[in-house]
Motif scaffolding. Structure first.
Motif: not given
Length: 332
Positions: A237-263
């Motif tokens: 459902n992250l696809l439903e978030l607007d770009d500003r929300a995604i950018q806000t989220l990315l500032r709160e998430v560590q890259s290692d966790n993001l990479i694992l989540a995107l697998k």
């Protein structure tokens, strides 16, 4: 608290010393203590420059606050032993565990989810539902995952239809907790269940059990099952978030966790994430994704749950808007 915030808090608590750290920890809730405690236990060779930077940021932040607004009702319990290790944290625990007992529900929050499940699994499903709506959603989900399918489905249906806790039910709840925890304190507050609570717990339950529970509820009440699904927010459902929300989220998430989540996620979702990063950051994440070998599904789901937890926090704080509240377009 974001993953980066957990790490910085752990560094800060180690830096200020046991006496001061124990006072800070007294004001944290069970989930925060577990996460920060685990981070403290795994800290190793943090550069002096990084420690100095974290302390400097803390001083700057503290200077703008008149108080921390902490909740003095939350005290450490025995779960800290598991988070830190008895030997490493013994001096801190001796001070912290002198705090007075909280209510039975608060005491349950400090127990391992498997232990909670073992304690309450033989109680009436209505009593179990009443207990679980007072716990954090992720802990309730873990407890439910320990149950057999029939009990899990029954309890979730009761949670979804539980509008409030009646006095008689509260007496039963107090009786159960007094028996399993040998406590005598009465609960200070009650909490209702309902569709929102059921959806939040299901978000933490994992795909297999989530599907089983939803199907079971649908057999009893298809409309109720649809209402729960409409309230849920899953990783795609992250696809439903607007770009500003995604950018806000990315500032709160560590890259290692993001990479694992995107697998294993859709290419469409990956591209949405990449386009909201700087070109250099996006290239680094792409490279890391390509070079990362096979990982366990449980690790991917765990990383996704952490990010979903951040999303819900940001939504609660009003920093982002999600398509929940029954909004159309959510993909389940």
């Amino acid at each position: 608290m974001s993953d980066g915030g957990v790490f910085r808090t752990a560094v800060l608590l180690v830096a200020i010393g046991e006496q001061e750290a124990s006072e800070v920890l007294k004001h944290m809730g069970p989930r925060e203590v577990q996460r920060v405690g685990s981070a403290i236990a795994t800290l190793n060779n943090v550069p002096r420059e990084q420690v100095d930077s974290i302390l400097k940021d803390f001083r700057a932040e503290a200077s703008t606050r008149s108080n921390f607004g902490m909740n003095n009702d939350d005290y450490l319990r025995s779960v800290l032993t598991k988070a830190l290790g008895q030997e490493r944290a013994s001096d801190v625990l001796e001070r912290i565990l002198e705090a007075p007992d909280n209510t039975g529900i608060e005491r349950l929050k400090w127990l391992d989810s498997g232990h909670v499940a073992e304690l309450i699994k033989d109680e009436h499903p209505q009593i179990i539902a009443t207990i679980l709506i007072h716990l954090e959603a992720d802990q309730s989900a873990k407890v439910l995952n320990c149950f057999v399918e029939r009990l899990r489905n029954d309890v979730m249906l009761r949670i979804a239809t539980l509008e409030g806790v009646q006095p008689a039910a509260m007496q039963d709840l107090n009786s159960v907790l007094n028996q399993v925890l040998s406590g005598t304190d009465k609960l200070k507050k009650t909490k209702g269940g309902g569709v929102d609570v059921a959806a939040e717990i299901l978000n933490f339950m994992g795909p297999a059990n989530e599907s089983s529970v939803t199907a079971s509820i649908k057999e009893v009440d298809a409309d109720l099952a649809q209402k729960i699904q409409d309230k849920m927010f899953v990783f795609e459902n992250l696809l439903e978030l607007d770009d500003r929300a995604i950018q806000t989220l990315l500032r709160e998430v560590q890259s290692d966790n993001l990479i694992l989540a995107l697998k294993g996620t859709s290419q469409e979702l990956k591209e949405k994430i990449f386009k909201n990063m700087s070109q250099r950051a996006a290239e680094m994440v792409r490279d890391d994704l390509e070079s990362k070998g096979p990982v366990k599904l449980s690790e991917v789901e765990g990383a996704q749950r952490e990010i979903l937890r951040v999303i819900r926090r940001l939504a609660d704080e009003g920093q982002i808007m999600i398509g929940g509240a029954g909004g159309e377009g959510l993909v389940h």
